[in-house]
Design an enzyme around this catalytic site. Sequence first.
Site, short mmCIF file in Angstrom:
data_model
loop_
_atom_site.label_atom_id
_atom_site.label_comp_id
_atom_site.label_asym_id
_atom_site.label_seq_id
_atom_site.Cartn_x
_atom_site.Cartn_y
_atom_site.Cartn_z
N LYS A 1 32.44 37.46 39.20
CA LYS A 1 32.51 36.28 38.87
C LYS A 1 32.45 35.37 39.82
CE LYS A 1 36.55 34.13 38.52
NZ LYS A 1 38.57 34.11 38.39
N ASP B 1 43.24 38.24 40.83
CA ASP B 1 42.24 37.85 42.07
C ASP B 1 42.58 37.77 43.55
OD1 ASP B 1 41.14 37.54 39.62
OD2 ASP B 1 40.11 35.59 39.73
N LYS C 1 34.00 38.90 43.03
CA LYS C 1 33.64 37.23 42.88
C LYS C 1 33.62 36.86 43.97
CE LYS C 1 37.78 33.80 42.36
NZ LYS C 1 39.20 33.57 41.89
#
Length: 260
Positions: free
Chosen positions: A196, A100, A162
């Site tokens: 996400k 991430d 995300k």
Amino acid sequence: MTDTNPAEEARALIACLDLTDLNDGSSEADVDALIERAQTPHGNVAAICIWPRFVAHAKARLPAGMKLATVVNFPDGGEDIEAVIAEAKQAIADGTDEIDYVIAYRRIDGDPGYAARQVEKLREAIGGVTLKAILETGELHDPALIEVAAVSALHGGADFLKTSTGRTQTSATLPAARILLRSILQDESGRALGFKPSGGIRSFEDARAYRDLADEVMGKGWATPETFRIGASGVLADLLAVADGKRAPGERPAGTGSAY
């Protein structure tokens, strides 16, 4: 999922959860506790997300089938891509399945190509490891900039978009989520992509709202653990309460001051 009951919905959301411990004072004992929490009576979460320094420790303890995610360039979204690449490569060597990465979001306004090039460099360095680009949407303020950030990250080769780190005043929001999902929908690369939401998701209702939005934009049934993750540390207890039938949707979750 209008054809399912709340307990079934809660179980499906647990399966999409990236259970997270990114506290500054996190320890190996905290990671061990996270792994225990991640194995619930209603099934395992999709992944745990932890600091890079704990990846090797966690890898040896993780149950089969559960993914291991870590963060790089977190939370500041700096511009030293070589340092980011080195951190990511070490995490991969230690056993992480997913990275991430906080993009250089401050450069989106005025130089969006910069962020895309940085994502592309990281993509090339880490090979086929799943790459989630954290856009820090709450700091971009303008919906047009959020869209530019999303498209830039996808052009650079990100597998997931995300929303946020959870460290800023504004984290995930449904309007920002819709922009990210529409960018995924309109992507023409042919790659399998995911979404996400992260930060501020504290209840079953919060999590379900993002899942429902994903299915609205992408098509019913799109939101599975392969394409949809929820980045959260505190929502699991409420999902379990709903799965256990101890809380009905709309009731006040334990430990909160509002309906949500």
